[in-house]
Design a protein around this motif. Structure first.
Motif, PDB file in Angstrom:
ATOM      1  N   GLU A   4       0.813  -1.216   0.000  1.00  0.00           N
ATOM      2  CA  GLU A   4       0.000   0.000   0.000  1.00  0.00           C
ATOM      3  C   GLU A   4       0.847   1.267   0.000  1.00  0.00           C
ATOM      4  O   GLU A   4       0.439   2.296  -0.554  1.00  0.00           O
ATOM      5  CB  GLU A   4      -0.906   0.017   1.244  1.00  0.00           C
ATOM      6  CG  GLU A   4      -1.968  -1.082   1.256  1.00  0.00           C
ATOM      7  CD  GLU A   4      -2.604  -1.242   2.628  1.00  0.00           C
ATOM      8  OE1 GLU A   4      -2.226  -0.483   3.548  1.00  0.00           O
ATOM      9  OE2 GLU A   4      -3.452  -2.133   2.798  1.00  0.00           O
ATOM     10  N   CYS A   5       2.022   1.212   0.630  1.00  0.00           N
ATOM     11  CA  CYS A   5       2.760   2.447   0.921  1.00  0.00           C
ATOM     12  C   CYS A   5       4.054   2.629   0.146  1.00  0.00           C
ATOM     13  O   CYS A   5       4.706   3.665   0.308  1.00  0.00           O
ATOM     14  CB  CYS A   5       3.106   2.494   2.416  1.00  0.00           C
ATOM     15  SG  CYS A   5       1.709   2.358   3.519  1.00  0.00           S
ATOM     16  N   HIS A   6       4.466   1.656  -0.667  1.00  0.00           N
ATOM     17  CA  HIS A   6       5.815   1.744  -1.216  1.00  0.00           C
ATOM     18  C   HIS A   6       5.996   2.918  -2.173  1.00  0.00           C
ATOM     19  O   HIS A   6       7.124   3.336  -2.434  1.00  0.00           O
ATOM     20  CB  HIS A   6       6.196   0.425  -1.902  1.00  0.00           C
ATOM     21  CG  HIS A   6       5.576   0.212  -3.245  1.00  0.00           C
ATOM     22  ND1 HIS A   6       4.342  -0.366  -3.411  1.00  0.00           N
ATOM     23  CD2 HIS A   6       6.005   0.520  -4.501  1.00  0.00           C
ATOM     24  CE1 HIS A   6       4.053  -0.415  -4.698  1.00  0.00           C
ATOM     25  NE2 HIS A   6       5.025   0.117  -5.376  1.00  0.00           N
ATOM     26  N   GLU A   7       4.912   3.490  -2.683  1.00  0.00           N
ATOM     27  CA  GLU A   7       5.035   4.638  -3.586  1.00  0.00           C
ATOM     28  C   GLU A   7       4.904   5.964  -2.854  1.00  0.00           C
ATOM     29  O   GLU A   7       4.923   7.013  -3.486  1.00  0.00           O
ATOM     30  CB  GLU A   7       3.980   4.529  -4.689  1.00  0.00           C
ATOM     31  CG  GLU A   7       4.208   3.341  -5.613  1.00  0.00           C
ATOM     32  CD  GLU A   7       3.211   3.297  -6.754  1.00  0.00           C
ATOM     33  OE1 GLU A   7       3.519   3.891  -7.791  1.00  0.00           O
ATOM     34  OE2 GLU A   7       2.147   2.682  -6.602  1.00  0.00           O
ATOM     35  N   LEU A   8       4.747   5.925  -1.547  1.00  0.00           N
ATOM     36  CA  LEU A   8       4.617   7.154  -0.759  1.00  0.00           C
ATOM     37  C   LEU A   8       5.953   7.546  -0.146  1.00  0.00           C
ATOM     38  O   LEU A   8       6.760   6.675   0.204  1.00  0.00           O
ATOM     39  CB  LEU A   8       3.591   6.953   0.363  1.00  0.00           C
ATOM     40  CG  LEU A   8       2.149   6.672  -0.044  1.00  0.00           C
ATOM     41  CD1 LEU A   8       1.319   6.362   1.188  1.00  0.00           C
ATOM     42  CD2 LEU A   8       1.557   7.852  -0.801  1.00  0.00           C
ATOM     43  N   PRO A   9       6.217   8.854   0.028  1.00  0.00           N
ATOM     44  CA  PRO A   9       7.393   9.276   0.796  1.00  0.00           C
ATOM     45  C   PRO A   9       7.320   8.712   2.210  1.00  0.00           C
ATOM     46  O   PRO A   9       6.242   8.382   2.709  1.00  0.00           O
ATOM     47  CB  PRO A   9       7.275  10.809   0.802  1.00  0.00           C
ATOM     48  CG  PRO A   9       6.414  11.129  -0.367  1.00  0.00           C
ATOM     49  CD  PRO A   9       5.453   9.989  -0.500  1.00  0.00           C
ATOM     50  N   ILE A  10       8.462   8.624   2.889  1.00  0.00           N
ATOM     51  CA  ILE A  10       8.541   7.914   4.160  1.00  0.00           C
ATOM     52  C   ILE A  10       7.616   8.516   5.226  1.00  0.00           C
ATOM     53  O   ILE A  10       7.007   7.789   6.014  1.00  0.00           O
ATOM     54  CB  ILE A  10      10.010   7.842   4.646  1.00  0.00           C
ATOM     55  CG1 ILE A  10      10.118   6.910   5.866  1.00  0.00           C
ATOM     56  CG2 ILE A  10      10.576   9.235   4.923  1.00  0.00           C
ATOM     57  CD1 ILE A  10      11.545   6.553   6.212  1.00  0.00           C
ATOM     58  N   VAL A  11       7.485   9.845   5.253  1.00  0.00           N
ATOM     59  CA  VAL A  11       6.593  10.470   6.233  1.00  0.00           C
ATOM     60  C   VAL A  11       5.145  10.092   5.949  1.00  0.00           C
ATOM     61  O   VAL A  11       4.379   9.753   6.861  1.00  0.00           O
ATOM     62  CB  VAL A  11       6.769  12.008   6.238  1.00  0.00           C
ATOM     63  CG1 VAL A  11       5.627  12.680   6.986  1.00  0.00           C
ATOM     64  CG2 VAL A  11       8.096  12.380   6.879  1.00  0.00           C
ATOM     65  N   GLN A  12       4.745  10.127   4.680  1.00  0.00           N
ATOM     66  CA  GLN A  12       3.382   9.740   4.313  1.00  0.00           C
ATOM     67  C   GLN A  12       3.138   8.257   4.610  1.00  0.00           C
ATOM     68  O   GLN A  12       2.045   7.852   4.995  1.00  0.00           O
ATOM     69  CB  GLN A  12       3.147  10.013   2.828  1.00  0.00           C
ATOM     70  CG  GLN A  12       3.217  11.481   2.442  1.00  0.00           C
ATOM     71  CD  GLN A  12       2.026  12.270   2.973  1.00  0.00           C
ATOM     72  OE1 GLN A  12       1.018  11.701   3.330  1.00  0.00           O
ATOM     73  NE2 GLN A  12       2.161  13.580   3.021  1.00  0.00           N
ATOM     74  N   MET A  13       4.175   7.445   4.417  1.00  0.00           N
ATOM     75  CA  MET A  13       4.059   6.027   4.724  1.00  0.00           C
ATOM     76  C   MET A  13       3.757   5.803   6.203  1.00  0.00           C
ATOM     77  O   MET A  13       2.853   5.056   6.573  1.00  0.00           O
ATOM     78  CB  MET A  13       5.376   5.322   4.361  1.00  0.00           C
ATOM     79  CG  MET A  13       5.374   3.809   4.559  1.00  0.00           C
ATOM     80  SD  MET A  13       7.025   3.091   4.385  1.00  0.00           S
ATOM     81  CE  MET A  13       7.506   3.723   2.775  1.00  0.00           C
TER      82      MET A  13
END
Length: 627
Positions: free
Chosen positions: A424-433
């Motif tokens: 779900e999160c691998h395309e988000l920046p680390i903070v958004q993740m």
């Protein structure tokens, strides 16, 4: 001209006031269409649009004007050629030689807006006859899909190019779709690089809004490249220490974003068998050193409280780095294998269905006598199982020998959770993740807190069900009372000894699962005790409510943070740092997709063996061999 259907029937370009400009200075289109069908006059030589633009129409700036004209060109299937574009004017015309379509937009005096001064709205050209369109740039793709990506970050480039072709009649390449999505993601969530830069401020916000939480970021090298991030919310710490079972699952999942990395997690299990993440870390890669650091942070988190809890049981796949880290920081803990990992190794080694079924019977055997009996059955089929047990000692996975208390948990539920988060999160920046993870945890806490308040029983539903089954089975036993606390439970198969004071049964099920077995239920019923009151405290509704009694508070919008925050360098000194991305970069090409076989989280179905011919797959009743 030929039937070039340019727009759907029910879409409209311009509201009643013919304005293309919304309050937020962007072009607003209902369904990616610009011109209503009744504003088009189809003719073999001339295409006339009834005022898709109007003289006197205003735009807030030249960029909005360019975008609006580009959208019109795509919707009407003609190529736009920009004649002049500067701070004071914008002139464009149809790229086909001899076509009179032309527009002149100029800046108004004394105000920042641009106004349409001249407009020739007729086309005498055929327009774009194929699906490719010069105006369908990466920026246009990004704007077209931004709303969908906001709702669904997993929107795939292949889906993007298919939807654009269907809705706009334009063909874009896979790379255009991919870059358009990347640009749109950056506009919505910020860049990956910005995510690392914001980490110190984000950790500061977690500590400020959730006092008692732990959030720290570590950098390495002279360039302050990201190395590690550790987060644990006070609500999780409180719930684990005060009301959860002393059981932790450890696992990791590899991230596939721009800078790769690995997510580590330590998760407990609540009273009703649901996962309860305790601590989450992002590291630059899986290594023995990073596992040692993670377990060190986990030990600091629990602090002296571990001395007040029963000995921890830790479950993992027992890679070398995890084993060393657990032995170093939790030397008194019982560290067992994840049964999925062990069973997959056994299955892949022997490739024998009958052996695998006997193996699972050995896993669940409650006593050493039962276990050894199953081992002998396996040895009769294959002598090769003996050296296999040297690599996987039964003391680390078999119920009969494992000294810790698993409470019936044999596989790592956290594996599937981490896999889903990574997807779900691998395309988000680390903070958004990490914000995605926090929001999910917040939602879980809220839902389960409400669920706990609605419970009216003594025990949580899963424990109530098991107790009900034990009471039902207890009816077929004969109970002989030896004294006030000891009972002899007689059945046609065997006799078991129950001690209700020490809460033990010779079958060992009560001790292993934490809930009275059928023998214990028979003894307790005979002396008019409430069986439910003899379950371990962690299964009570009161404990369940305590686990989720604390809230995970929201984090303010990043516009309110200070970008520079307090971080930690490699020497553990607190300094003001600017975190940069790690040196690792995702290699070119499509990342390999790990297939997580969810069916392996459960024990496989038993394969029937014929008692006559000894073949698998049918019973004696259906056997065709003559008796």
């Amino acid at each position: 001209m030929a039937d070039h259907s340019l727009v759907p029937n029910d879409h409209s370009l311009v509201p009643n006031d013919h304005s293309l400009v919304s309050n937020d200075h962007s072009l607003v289109l209902n369904d990616h269409s610009l011109v209503p069908n009744d504003h088009l006059v189809h003719d073999t030589s001339v295409l006339v649009v009834d005022h898709p633009l109007a003289i006197g129409q205003e735009f807030p700036d030249v960029e909005t004007c360019r975008r609006a004209l580009k959208d019109i060109a795509i919707a009407m299937h003609f190529d736009l050629r920009i004649v002049k574009s500067d701070r004071s004017r914008f002139i464009a015309k149809c790229s086909k030689e001899g076509c009179p379509w032309r527009v002149h937009v100029a800046k108004c005096s004394g105000v920042p807006t641009f106004t349409v001064r001249t407009l020739h709205g007729e086309h005498t050209c055929e327009g774009v006859r194929n699906l490719h369109h010069q105006q369908a740039s990466v920026g246009w793709v990004a704007r077209s899909v931004e709303a969908r990506i906001r709702d669904n970050p997993q929107y795939k480039p292949k889906e993007i190019l298919e939807d654009i072709r269907e809705e706009h009649g334009v063909k874009v390449s896979y790379m255009q779709a991919w870059r358009g999505k990347e640009r749109s993601m950056a506009a919505l969530h910020g860049t990956f690089e910005e995510g690392y830069r914001l980490l110190p401020a984000y950790c500061e916000q977690i500590r400020k809004t959730n006092p008692g939480s732990i959030a720290s970021v570590f950098a390495t090298g002279q360039e302050n490249c990201f190395q590690r991030l550790f987060i644990s919310y006070r609500a999780s710490i409180y719930g684990f220490i005060n009301a959860c079972r002393p059981l932790l699952e450890l696992d990791k999942a590899n991230l596939k974003g721009k800078y790769l990395g690995t997510i580590l997690c330590a998760s407990a299990v609540d009273s009703d068998d649901a996962l309860f993440p305790l601590a989450i870390a992002i590291v630059d890669g899986e290594s023995d050193e990073n596992w040692m650091w993670f377990m060190s942070e986990l030990r600091k988190l629990l602090g002296v409280n571990t001395e007040n809890m029963p000995r921890l049981t830790i479950l993992s796949e027992r890679q070398r780095g995890i084993v060393e880290a657990v032995e170093t920081h939790f030397p008194s803990a019982f560290h067992g294998f994840c049964l999925r990992y062990v069973s997959e190794n056994f299955r892949d080694t022997f490739k024998n269905t009958k052996l695998v079924n006997i193996f699972w019977n050995a896993v669940y055997a409650l006593t050493t006598v039962e276990f050894e009996s199953k081992i002998n059955e396996m040895v009769e089929i294959s002598q090769d199982v003996i050296p296999w047990f040297d690599h996987f000692p039964p003391q680390l996975w078999a119920v009969a020998y494992f000294e810790g208390v698993r409470y019936g948990h044999f596989t790592l539920g956290v594996t599937e959770l981490l896999y889903n988060w990574a997807q779900e999160c691998h395309e988000l920046p680390i903070v958004q993740m990490m914000e995605h993870v926090r929001q999910q945890l917040t939602s879980w806490f809220d839902e389960r807190r409400d669920m706990g308040l609605r419970m009216t029983s003594i025990l949580v539903p899963s424990a109530e069900k098991r107790i009900a089954e034990a009471i039902a089975d207890a009816r077929c036993y004969q109970v002989l009372r030896a004294n006030e606390v000891e009972f002899e439970i007689v059945s046609t198969e065997r006799t078991n000894i129950v001690d209700i004071r020490t809460r033990t049964c010779s079958c060992r099920r009560w001790q292993i699962y934490g809930l009275p077995c059928a023998h214990a239920a028979a003894a307790l019923i005979s002396c008019r005790h409430n069986v439910h009151l003899f379950a371990e405290a962690c299964f009570t509704v009161g404990s369940y409510r305590e686990v989720y009694s604390q809230a995970i508070n929201p984090i303010p919008d990043k516009s309110l943070w200070h970008e520079q925050g307090e971080g930690t360098d490699g020497g553990n000194a607190k300094v003001e740092i600017m975190i940069r991305p790690p040196k690792t970069r995702r290699p070119p090409g499509r990342p390999k997709k790990k297939v997580l076989r969810v069916e392996n989280f459960k024990r496989p179905k038993r394969v029937v063996q014929c008692g006559r011919c000894r073949m698998l797959g049918h019973s004696q009743k259906k056997c065709t061999m003559p008796s």
